[in-house]
Design a protein around this motif. Structure first.
Motif, PDB file in Angstrom:
ATOM      1  N   GLY A  27       0.798  -1.224   0.000  1.00 25.06           N
ATOM      2  CA  GLY A  27       0.000   0.000   0.000  1.00 25.06           C
ATOM      3  C   GLY A  27       0.822   1.260   0.000  1.00 25.06           C
ATOM      4  N   GLY A  28       2.107   1.170   0.341  1.00 23.52           N
ATOM      5  CA  GLY A  28       2.968   2.342   0.347  1.00 23.52           C
ATOM      6  C   GLY A  28       3.476   2.665  -1.035  1.00 23.52           C
ATOM      7  N   ARG A  29       2.562   2.951  -1.943  1.00 23.83           N
ATOM      8  CA  ARG A  29       2.942   3.196  -3.337  1.00 23.83           C
ATOM      9  C   ARG A  29       2.729   4.671  -3.669  1.00 23.83           C
ATOM     10  NH1 ARG A  29       0.868  -1.371  -7.322  1.00 23.83           N
ATOM     11  NH2 ARG A  29       2.884  -0.903  -8.237  1.00 23.83           N
ATOM     12  N   ALA A  85      -2.761   2.020  -3.786  1.00 29.78           N
ATOM     13  CA  ALA A  85      -1.989   0.914  -4.335  1.00 29.78           C
ATOM     14  C   ALA A  85      -2.619   0.346  -5.600  1.00 29.78           C
ATOM     15  CB  ALA A  85      -1.832  -0.190  -3.292  1.00 29.78           C
ATOM     16  N   ALA A  86      -3.958   0.437  -5.713  1.00 32.50           N
ATOM     17  CA  ALA A  86      -4.666  -0.141  -6.859  1.00 32.50           C
ATOM     18  C   ALA A  86      -5.089   0.898  -7.891  1.00 32.50           C
ATOM     19  CB  ALA A  86      -5.896  -0.899  -6.382  1.00 32.50           C
ATOM     20  N   SER A  87      -4.976   2.161  -7.578  1.00 36.31           N
ATOM     21  CA  SER A  87      -5.429   3.207  -8.486  1.00 36.31           C
ATOM     22  C   SER A  87      -4.254   4.111  -8.835  1.00 36.31           C
ATOM     23  CB  SER A  87      -6.547   4.026  -7.826  1.00 36.31           C
ATOM     24  OG  SER A  87      -7.035   4.994  -8.711  1.00 36.31           O
ATOM     25  N   TYR A  88      -3.837   4.041 -10.084  1.00 40.32           N
ATOM     26  CA  TYR A  88      -2.675   4.824 -10.517  1.00 40.32           C
ATOM     27  C   TYR A  88      -2.748   5.095 -12.010  1.00 40.32           C
ATOM     28  CZ  TYR A  88      -0.856   0.277 -12.067  1.00 40.32           C
ATOM     29  OH  TYR A  88      -0.700  -0.939 -12.661  1.00 40.32           O
ATOM     30  N   THR A  89      -1.855   5.956 -12.444  1.00 43.90           N
ATOM     31  CA  THR A  89      -1.701   6.242 -13.863  1.00 43.90           C
ATOM     32  C   THR A  89      -0.236   6.051 -14.212  1.00 43.90           C
ATOM     33  OG1 THR A  89      -3.573   7.755 -13.922  1.00 43.90           O
ATOM     34  CG2 THR A  89      -1.937   8.019 -15.646  1.00 43.90           C
ATOM     35  N   SER A  90       0.006   5.486 -15.391  1.00 39.46           N
ATOM     36  CA  SER A  90       1.382   5.325 -15.869  1.00 39.46           C
ATOM     37  C   SER A  90       1.540   6.036 -17.203  1.00 39.46           C
ATOM     38  CB  SER A  90       1.734   3.841 -16.013  1.00 39.46           C
ATOM     39  OG  SER A  90       0.946   3.231 -17.022  1.00 39.46           O
ATOM     40  N   TRP A  91       2.747   6.538 -17.434  1.00 42.90           N
ATOM     41  CA  TRP A  91       3.102   7.172 -18.695  1.00 42.90           C
ATOM     42  C   TRP A  91       4.331   6.445 -19.212  1.00 42.90           C
ATOM     43  CZ3 TRP A  91       1.294   9.726 -14.465  1.00 42.90           C
ATOM     44  CH2 TRP A  91       0.205  10.587 -14.637  1.00 42.90           C
ATOM     45  N   THR A  92       4.235   5.870 -20.403  1.00 42.51           N
ATOM     46  CA  THR A  92       5.297   5.049 -20.981  1.00 42.51           C
ATOM     47  C   THR A  92       5.831   5.690 -22.248  1.00 42.51           C
ATOM     48  OG1 THR A  92       4.154   3.081 -20.154  1.00 42.51           O
ATOM     49  CG2 THR A  92       5.847   2.729 -21.822  1.00 42.51           C
ATOM     50  N   THR A  93       7.163   5.729 -22.369  1.00 36.60           N
ATOM     51  CA  THR A  93       7.756   6.267 -23.591  1.00 36.60           C
ATOM     52  C   THR A  93       7.401   5.362 -24.765  1.00 36.60           C
ATOM     53  OG1 THR A  93       9.844   5.081 -23.242  1.00 36.60           O
ATOM     54  CG2 THR A  93       9.699   7.341 -22.377  1.00 36.60           C
ATOM     55  N   ASN A  94       7.265   5.957 -25.938  1.00 33.00           N
ATOM     56  CA  ASN A  94       6.922   5.159 -27.113  1.00 33.00           C
ATOM     57  C   ASN A  94       8.141   4.467 -27.713  1.00 33.00           C
ATOM     58  OD1 ASN A  94       8.003   7.625 -28.075  1.00 33.00           O
ATOM     59  ND2 ASN A  94       6.958   7.367 -30.038  1.00 33.00           N
ATOM     60  N   LEU A  95       9.325   4.798 -27.257  1.00 32.58           N
ATOM     61  CA  LEU A  95      10.556   4.202 -27.774  1.00 32.58           C
ATOM     62  C   LEU A  95      11.215   3.340 -26.702  1.00 32.58           C
ATOM     63  CD1 LEU A  95      12.084   7.343 -29.522  1.00 32.58           C
ATOM     64  CD2 LEU A  95      10.835   5.464 -30.598  1.00 32.58           C
ATOM     65  N   ALA A  96      11.920   2.297 -27.141  1.00 33.78           N
ATOM     66  CA  ALA A  96      12.724   1.471 -26.243  1.00 33.78           C
ATOM     67  C   ALA A  96      14.136   2.033 -26.211  1.00 33.78           C
ATOM     68  CB  ALA A  96      12.735   0.028 -26.737  1.00 33.78           C
ATOM     69  N   PRO A 122       4.319   8.515   4.059  1.00 34.73           N
ATOM     70  CA  PRO A 122       5.407   9.089   4.857  1.00 34.73           C
ATOM     71  C   PRO A 122       6.331   8.074   5.506  1.00 34.73           C
ATOM     72  CG  PRO A 122       3.319   9.289   6.010  1.00 34.73           C
ATOM     73  CD  PRO A 122       3.002   8.814   4.625  1.00 34.73           C
ATOM     74  N   LEU A 123       5.913   6.817   5.627  1.00 37.02           N
ATOM     75  CA  LEU A 123       6.775   5.817   6.250  1.00 37.02           C
ATOM     76  C   LEU A 123       7.554   4.986   5.238  1.00 37.02           C
ATOM     77  CD1 LEU A 123       4.395   4.599   9.095  1.00 37.02           C
ATOM     78  CD2 LEU A 123       6.169   6.373   9.167  1.00 37.02           C
TER      79      LEU A 123
END
Length: 191
Positions: free
Chosen positions: A57-59, A79-90, A141-142
Motif C-alpha cells: 500500500g505504500g505506493r 496501491a490499486a489506483s494509478y496512472t502510468s506514462w510510458t515512452t513510445n521508444l525502447a 510518509p513511512l
C-alpha cells in the motif's frame, strides 16, 4: 538538503522515510525528475531506477524500464489506483549515457500533466489509467526512497547499469530548462 543512504551492493535505500513525501503528495503539485543513466544489461525484465513503491500500500511513484525496455513513470492515488506514462521508444543501448526528465503539473487535466524528455528532446508518452486512475498523489510518509531497486514484496527489479545524477525540482521544468541541463551535463569523456 542532504540524505543518508544505506548501501547494499547494487542499490540504495534511504534511512529517512519522509524524503519527497510532502513535495509529491496531494493535489496541484508541480515537480520534475532529472536522471542520468547508462544501462549495462538489457534482459527483458523490469528494472527500477527510482521509486517509493511497496505493494502493501505504500505506493507513491516509480520510474522504471518495463519488460519491453520502455521507460515508465507511475504515480499512485492508492496501491490499486494509478496512472502510468510510458515512452513510445525502447532504450536498449548499453554504451550510451541517457538524460531523462519527467515533469508533472498537477494543476492541469490528467491528459496534460506529464511530459517526458530524453536527451533534451520531448518524447511521446502513452498514458494508461488503472482502476480510477490518478486523482491525487498519495502520501506514504513511512516509505523510504529506493534508488536502483523497488520494494514490491521484497527488494526486486534492480537497475542494471550506472546512475550519475538524480535531481528533484519542486517545479515544472520548461523545454528551455531541459535543453540547458542536457547541454551542460554531458561531458564527452564519461565512461
Amino acid at each position: 538538503g542532504s540524505f543518508d543512504f544505506s548501501i547494499d551492493n547494487r542499490y540504495l535505500v534511504s534511512d529517512y522515510s519522509g524524503i519527497l513525501d510532502g513535495e509529491l503528495s496531494g493535489a496541484s503539485k508541480k515537480f520534475s525528475f532529472v536522471i542520468r543513466f547508462k544501462r549495462s544489461l538489457i534482459n527483458g525484465s523490469y528494472q527500477t531506477i527510482f521509486s517509493r513503491d511497496n505493494n502493501t500500500g505504500g505506493r507513491q511513484f516509480a520510474i522504471e524500464f518495463d519488460d519491453t525496455n520502455r521507460l515508465v513513470l507511475y504515480l499512485f492515488t492508492t496501491a490499486a489506483s494509478y496512472t502510468s506514462w510510458t515512452t513510445n521508444l525502447a532504450y536498449m543501448n548499453t554504451g550510451k549515457w541517457y538524460s531523462l526528465v519527467f515533469t508533472y503539473d498537477g494543476t492541469l487535466a490528467l491528459a496534460n500533466r506529464v511530459k517526458g524528455y530524453m536527451d533534451g528532446s520531448l518524447v511521446t508518452l502513452n498514458r494508461v489509467d488503472t482502476s480510477a486512475g490518478l486523482s491525487t498523489i498519495q502520501s506514504v510518509p513511512l516509505e523510504p526512497v529506493y534508488i536502483a531497486v523497488t520494494n514490491y514484496g521484497g527488494l526486486i527489479n534492480d537497475f542494471k547499469g550506472y546512475l550519475n545524477k538524480i535531481i528533484f525540482y519542486t517545479d515544472v521544468l520548461t523545454q528551455g530548462d531541459v535543453t540547458l541541463l542536457y547541454n551542460s551535463g554531458n561531458e564527452v569523456n564519461e565512461k
